[in-house]
Each structure stands twice: as C-alpha cells, then as structure tokens.
Design a protein around this motif. Structure first.
Motif, mmCIF file in Angstrom:
data_model
loop_
_atom_site.group_PDB
_atom_site.id
_atom_site.type_symbol
_atom_site.label_atom_id
_atom_site.label_comp_id
_atom_site.label_asym_id
_atom_site.label_seq_id
_atom_site.Cartn_x
_atom_site.Cartn_y
_atom_site.Cartn_z
ATOM 1 N N ARG B 101 8.349 -27.857 -26.140
ATOM 2 C CA ARG B 101 8.616 -26.856 -25.106
ATOM 3 C C ARG B 101 8.855 -25.481 -25.736
ATOM 4 O O ARG B 101 8.307 -24.462 -25.282
ATOM 5 C CB ARG B 101 9.849 -27.286 -24.286
ATOM 6 N N THR B 102 9.683 -25.459 -26.777
ATOM 7 C CA THR B 102 9.979 -24.173 -27.431
ATOM 8 C C THR B 102 8.732 -23.609 -28.108
ATOM 9 O O THR B 102 8.440 -22.408 -27.996
ATOM 10 C CB THR B 102 11.115 -24.343 -28.463
ATOM 11 N N ILE B 103 7.991 -24.474 -28.800
ATOM 12 C CA ILE B 103 6.748 -24.012 -29.450
ATOM 13 C C ILE B 103 5.831 -23.387 -28.399
ATOM 14 O O ILE B 103 5.254 -22.305 -28.613
ATOM 15 C CB ILE B 103 6.014 -25.197 -30.127
ATOM 16 N N SER B 104 5.727 -24.047 -27.269
ATOM 17 C CA SER B 104 4.874 -23.564 -26.193
ATOM 18 C C SER B 104 5.314 -22.171 -25.724
ATOM 19 O O SER B 104 4.505 -21.242 -25.593
ATOM 20 C CB SER B 104 4.931 -24.559 -25.033
ATOM 21 N N SER B 121 1.886 -31.715 -37.650
ATOM 22 C CA SER B 121 2.285 -31.069 -36.398
ATOM 23 C C SER B 121 1.222 -31.137 -35.310
ATOM 24 O O SER B 121 1.369 -30.496 -34.255
ATOM 25 C CB SER B 121 2.643 -29.597 -36.660
ATOM 26 N N VAL B 122 0.163 -31.934 -35.546
ATOM 27 C CA VAL B 122 -0.946 -31.959 -34.587
ATOM 28 C C VAL B 122 -0.493 -32.435 -33.201
ATOM 29 O O VAL B 122 -0.800 -31.806 -32.181
ATOM 30 C CB VAL B 122 -2.110 -32.824 -35.122
ATOM 31 N N SER B 123 0.289 -33.508 -33.176
ATOM 32 C CA SER B 123 0.657 -34.010 -31.844
ATOM 33 C C SER B 123 1.668 -33.083 -31.161
ATOM 34 O O SER B 123 1.655 -32.917 -29.939
ATOM 35 C CB SER B 123 1.173 -35.453 -31.922
ATOM 36 N N LEU B 124 2.498 -32.437 -31.981
ATOM 37 C CA LEU B 124 3.436 -31.444 -31.438
ATOM 38 C C LEU B 124 2.671 -30.298 -30.766
ATOM 39 O O LEU B 124 2.989 -29.878 -29.644
ATOM 40 C CB LEU B 124 4.327 -30.907 -32.569
ATOM 41 N N VAL B 125 1.652 -29.819 -31.445
ATOM 42 C CA VAL B 125 0.842 -28.727 -30.900
ATOM 43 C C VAL B 125 0.104 -29.189 -29.642
ATOM 44 O O VAL B 125 0.023 -28.461 -28.644
ATOM 45 C CB VAL B 125 -0.151 -28.204 -31.964
ATOM 46 N N ASN B 126 -0.410 -30.404 -29.732
ATOM 47 C CA ASN B 126 -1.101 -30.983 -28.577
ATOM 48 C C ASN B 126 -0.219 -30.921 -27.329
ATOM 49 O O ASN B 126 -0.628 -30.446 -26.261
ATOM 50 C CB ASN B 126 -1.444 -32.438 -28.913
ATOM 51 N N GLU B 127 1.023 -31.342 -27.510
ATOM 52 C CA GLU B 127 1.959 -31.354 -26.386
ATOM 53 C C GLU B 127 2.306 -29.924 -25.953
ATOM 54 O O GLU B 127 2.373 -29.620 -24.757
ATOM 55 C CB GLU B 127 3.226 -32.119 -26.785
ATOM 56 N N ALA B 128 2.536 -29.055 -26.956
ATOM 57 C CA ALA B 128 2.900 -27.663 -26.643
ATOM 58 C C ALA B 128 1.803 -26.980 -25.823
ATOM 59 O O ALA B 128 2.087 -26.295 -24.835
ATOM 60 C CB ALA B 128 3.160 -26.881 -27.937
ATOM 61 N N ILE B 129 0.563 -27.207 -26.214
ATOM 62 C CA ILE B 129 -0.559 -26.569 -25.498
ATOM 63 C C ILE B 129 -0.652 -27.106 -24.066
ATOM 64 O O ILE B 129 -0.941 -26.355 -23.117
ATOM 65 C CB ILE B 129 -1.898 -26.817 -26.244
ATOM 66 N N SER B 130 -0.345 -28.404 -23.927
ATOM 67 C CA SER B 130 -0.422 -28.991 -22.583
ATOM 68 C C SER B 130 0.621 -28.382 -21.641
ATOM 69 O O SER B 130 0.505 -28.476 -20.421
ATOM 70 C CB SER B 130 -0.246 -30.510 -22.656
ATOM 71 N N LEU B 131 1.656 -27.763 -22.229
ATOM 72 C CA LEU B 131 2.700 -27.147 -21.405
ATOM 73 C C LEU B 131 2.391 -25.684 -21.051
ATOM 74 O O LEU B 131 3.182 -25.026 -20.371
ATOM 75 C CB LEU B 131 4.054 -27.224 -22.123
ATOM 76 N N PHE B 132 1.293 -25.164 -21.573
ATOM 77 C CA PHE B 132 0.913 -23.779 -21.255
ATOM 78 C C PHE B 132 0.682 -23.619 -19.742
ATOM 79 O O PHE B 132 0.097 -24.504 -19.115
ATOM 80 C CB PHE B 132 -0.396 -23.413 -21.980
ATOM 81 N N PRO B 133 1.112 -22.503 -19.174
ATOM 82 C CA PRO B 133 0.742 -22.220 -17.785
ATOM 83 C C PRO B 133 -0.790 -22.166 -17.694
ATOM 84 O O PRO B 133 -1.446 -21.715 -18.645
ATOM 85 C CB PRO B 133 1.323 -20.829 -17.529
#
Lengths: 353, 353
Positions: B101-104, B121-133
């Motif tokens: 969430r914070t990365i996003s 950090s690939v899966s972290l980024v994957n999740e962060a991007i999915s939280l983008f508006p």
C-alpha cells in the motif's frame, strides 16, 4: 503536481569564512593558533576576527574594497584571511620578497585602501609608497607590532601609521554581524602571480571557488580532525594552498612562525607534535640535510610539496626520517590545486589583466 | 578599474555526479564494486553508468522525471545513483521493507516513470501496481536479474517487464554526453521520510546540496583515499548517507551485499580488508554479540552509526574487538547529516507535502 525544485532562497552563498563559526562552536576551547608566547583558542580567534572585521567596516571598508597585507606567517596574516572577507572586503596578500617597485605597482593596480605592514617590511613600504604617482592616493597603513626576538631594532618610520593591528582590533565589536557574500561569486581574494612568465597577473577568486578548493584540499590529503599544522608554506603564496580556511574546517592548530630553518622546524615538531606541513621542495632538502636530526621522527609528519618534483634522493631521505611526502601541482590563475584535488570543476577565477 | 568579479558563466553547476568522471581518470583500473562474483573497475563503472543514462534518455526520461528503484545494496542501486541524474532525471530509492500500500502511494505521489525492481520485490511491486487508481498510469518496470544464491526460485510474475537492467544497459551508448544540471539547485533525488511521525514526506535534494553533504561527510569522517567500504547501511536509507557519491570522490571499493549477518560481515572484512562501514546501532549489537568472532580484528575497521547512541556496553564491546566507532545524527528533511558534519549551511531541500 508541484515542480520538484528546491528553493535557492533558503540557502546561503558558499564561503570558507563560515568554517570559523563552526570551529568556534565545535572546537571553541581548543588551540587555534600558537606563535612564540601567543596562544589562542578557536573561540578567541573568532572573536578577534569579528572585532577586526567590525573595525574595518566602521572605517568604511566594504564590498569591492581591497585590503592588502605584507607579512610573513604571523597570526595577523592568518586572522585576516577571515576578518577581511567578514567585512565584505577583498584580501590581497603580498609576497614579502618583492621589491619596492613591484609592491608599488601592485598596490596601485589593486587600488588597495588599507595595508597591514609587518615591522620587517616598514622600509619596503615606505619606498613603495614614495614611488606612487602623485595622482594616486596611498592606502591607509596599519602596523602589525610584534615583539619577536628575531626582529631588529625597528627603524623609526618616516611614514604615518593610521593605527596598530591590535589597536584597530580592540576598537571592534566582537558581536559584529559579519557580512556574508550575497552571491557565491562575490570576490574573496585578489592574488598576483609571481611574474615568472610576464608581469604579475591579478587573479580574483570567489567565495564559492575557495569553499570548494578548501574542501577538496582536505579530502585529497585525507586530513584528520584537529591536526597540528606547521606554517612552513607562506600564506601569501596562493593563500597557503587554502589551509588557513581548511584548518578552521577541521579544528586544527596553526603553528605560526616568522622564519625557519631545520633546527626550528624539528624543534616545533617535537614541542607541539606537528602532524602536517607544506613546503616547496627546498624545505624537504633543508629537512633531509640537517645535521641536527638524523634520527627518525617519533610520529609520522605529513608533508606536502608542490611544483617540480623533488629529486629521488631527497624524497627517499626525507621519507626515511619519518616524513610522509605528498606532491601537488597548481596554477594560481586556474584555482591553484586543480591538478591535485579537482573533484569538480572547482575553479571560478579570472585575470584582471 | 574593472569590477573585481569572477565570471559565473565559466563554472559548472555543483554536482556529486562529476566525481565519477574523476574516479575513472584517477582510479580507472582500481576496483570500484565487488558483489559475489561480480567485480568492476572505476572506468567500467563509469562506462556502465553512461550506457544506462543513455538508455534512460533514449526512452524519453529526462529533466523532472522520477526513476524509482526497489532493491537492496546490489551494484544496480549503486550505479543508479549516478546513471539516473546523468540522464537528467531524479532518483527515488524506495525502502524494500515497506508494504504494498505504501509503495503504491509513493509511486503515485512521485509520478514515477520507470521502476527498477529487484527479484525479491517482484510480488510486492505486483501488488502495489494493482492498488493504483485506474486513472493513474503505472511506471515502466525493469527487472534487475540476479543469480545470487540467496534468491529463492523466482515466481513467474504476472506483470510485464519492459526490459532487464542489463538489457537496458547494453543498449546504451558508452560515449553518451551526460546531462549536467543547468543550475546548482536542479533536483537530483527524491527521498521519502520513514513516516514515523506522520505520512511519509517527500524530500527533494539538489545537486549542490548533495555535493556539499558528500564532501562534508568525507571531511568529517577523515576518509582516506581508496577505502574499502562495506555496504551494511541501506543505500535506500538517505542515499547511504551520501557515500555512494563519496566513494567515487575518494576512489574507494564498494563491497555490495544483499543481506547480512555477523558471519557474513566478519567474512567480508577478512576477505577484502574492509576499512569502513556504516550501520544502525543494531549492526553494532550484531557484531559485538557474534560467537563467530571474538578475537580482535587484524586491522581497525571504522564504523559510523547514527540515530540513538548505542548503549555503553555495546560500544565498549565493539571497540574492544577493534572497531573504531563514530556517531552521527541527521534528518532526511534537513540534509541528513547536518548535525554531524555541517561545515556550511549545506542544506537546500524542501518537502513537497
């Protein structure tokens, strides 16, 4: 989105003069200058420099005015590296070995408003002033009184001194708000080349340039904090390769001396635990040929030399005595230590001729 | 008389990026980076950074654009401290410990155009991007491939990578003319505070500010030339206290490592003759409590810690092992090491929030 832009308005102009404020805070009670029986701490040095700056300011010296000094490595020459720019004026250190004609030309060219004179240079100044064109107003003269035993009985000058160095200093306000440069590129010193290849050329350095050169010189020579620095390099020679300001940055102790030979140097190294010194190759020669000390130093003394590299035999002899020798090269006209330490394009200077 | 005024037009803007050019000249054949089986010289590091800068530039990244990276202390993170500003863009290093969430939020706030991603950090980024508006365009993603044995079998990402780090680098021109800042105050990095006291705050530092901080940090810690620096302090934490640029200034060797414990540290100290390292007090604790090495170090290792002072027992135990401990303090928002090393008002930064 806001533009990503830090605000320049928040920042001060870069200047090596500010190192003195920090030294008085961080190293306030530590030794700043030692000369014969004189000894100051960093807070005393700052106070003295502010007083001097205040006095210079109150007699009308400020932005754009040149203040010259003709003296060897005595405390006054060190202090003026701070006090003159703190008044907003420009420092011009003159080589004490020049003849009256050249001194006269330089004082006229610099339009020097005030000249500090060491007792040894009184008659030289007297002659130099007598050579001024009648249309040119000579500078105010201030005598730096000194009871050093090396000084001969002083001739009674036929010229008028406006004041003495200590007299001027005492009149100043130690709470003086020193005049910060408005701009990185405000001038801080006016130097003259030695005239090897043609007439001496005037070189103006700015606050920013010398801030950078000073830090570069410290980084490139891996200076520790609180070194004990012996002033065997004339401060009038390219502002002592920036080390007047550098010693304030690292809270060093400046061992001042009027004149030296090998015996004096070895004596001061022993007495004060000197860690660093600079000098022309001739100084290395002097040290390695001295009969007074052929046993290795107790602790290593770092010595930096410049110009033509000293001969290999002198280098190896000096090193065998415990000196750690570094070598630099530079040109006054280009930021003197550019070749030694140039971390960045550090040079902002221009020749006036 | 001409006005005594050096010409600003002659001078470059101050930037710590230029230290790399000098390192490639002065220390060209010396070791710059060591990481597992990878080893580069300073001329190779410069070449690689220019190639990367060229590639970034040719895909349209330049002035004002933010390039982010999510990685531990691997060579790519070091190189990007030069390559991103060399393209004229702004470097944003992200803390790998933050949640998706914070990365996003940070990626959106920074308007990151391109994000370099470590395999871990690939899966972290994957999740962060999915939280983008849905209205916000996600950054281009570049994978930093790494065959480090500590890495787990990599999950096949469901996200698209534009390229790999080495792929991008190879396409670049090593003769690229890097883009100098036009002005001292051009931005070089965008950092975020850790969010201890409120939401993370964006802090922009300029080229001038970090030029000064880097030199200050070297002077204040009396760095020698060619130190061997072990990267136990995350470079994503306040740009590793300026030492990515500082190591180029003194021609040091950067020992990179993905993860560490006391055994790793003692092993690397022995293998490479580490002379300097930085770390939080917890690193000192780790070192002094390790059962693997209770005999003193062969040579002193300088370690600088920051934040709350470590307890006296940890300090004395660490020092008895042969570490020489220094302590600093700083705030990202104000120029992080202002209290430790402020030689001048070194700080030109502002918060975007």
């Amino acid at each position: 989105m806001d533009e990503l832009r830090p605000r320049p308005a928040n920042s001060h102009a870069l200047t090596p003069v500010g190192f003195l404020d920090r030294a008085a805070t961080v190293y306030g009670d530590c030794s700043s200058i030692i000369y014969n029986n004189i000894s100051y701490t960093w807070s005393q040095t700052r106070r003295r420099c502010l007083q001097l700056a205040s006095s210079l300011s109150s007699i009308g010296l400020n932005k754009g005015h040149v203040v010259s000094i003709l003296a060897p490595n005595i405390p006054a020459l060190y202090e003026l590296h701070f006090a003159v720019p703190m008044a907003g004026a420009i420092l011009n250190t003159l080589n004490t070995r020049l003849d009256a004609r050249t001194i006269s030309l330089l004082l006229c060219h610099a339009e020097t408003k005030l000249l500090f004179v060491d007792p040894m240079s009184v008659s030289l100044v007297n002659e130099a002033i007598s050579l001024f064109p009648s249309s040119t107003r000579p500078p105010l003269l201030v005598l730096i009184a000194d009871d050093d035993e090396l000084l001969p009985q002083q001739p009674s000058p036929t010229i008028h001194f406006y004041d003495t160095y200590e007299g001027l200093l005492e009149k100043g306000d130690p709470a003086f708000n020193w005049i910060r440069p408005k701009n990185d590129f405000d001038p801080i010193v006016l130097n003259y080349t030695s005239g090897t290849t043609s007439s001496p050329k005037g070189v103006v350095h700015c606050h920013r340039g010398l801030f950078i050169v000073t830090l570069d010189s410290l980084v490139d020579w891996s200076f520790p904090k609180q070194p004990v620095f012996l002033w065997t390099l004339p401060m009038f020679h390219s502002n002592g390769w920036s080390y007047p300001w550098g010693m304030a940055a690292v809270g060093g102790t400046n061992i001042c001396l009027r004149k030296f030979d090998a015996t004096t140097i070895y004596g001061l190294i022993k007495k004060y635990g000197v860690t660093h010194m600079c000098g022309a190759p001739v100084v290395l020669n002097m040290l390695s040929n001295s009969p007074t000390n052929m046993e290795p130093l107790k602790n290593p003394v770092h010595i930096i030399t410049a110009g033509a590299p000293p001969p290999a035999t002198i280098l190896s002899r000096t090193e065998s005595l415990g000196f750690v020798v570094g070598h630099g090269y530079g040109l006054t006209e280009t930021g003197w230590d550019c070749c030694l330490v140039r971390l960045e394009t550090a040079v902002e200077s221009f020749s006036r001729n």
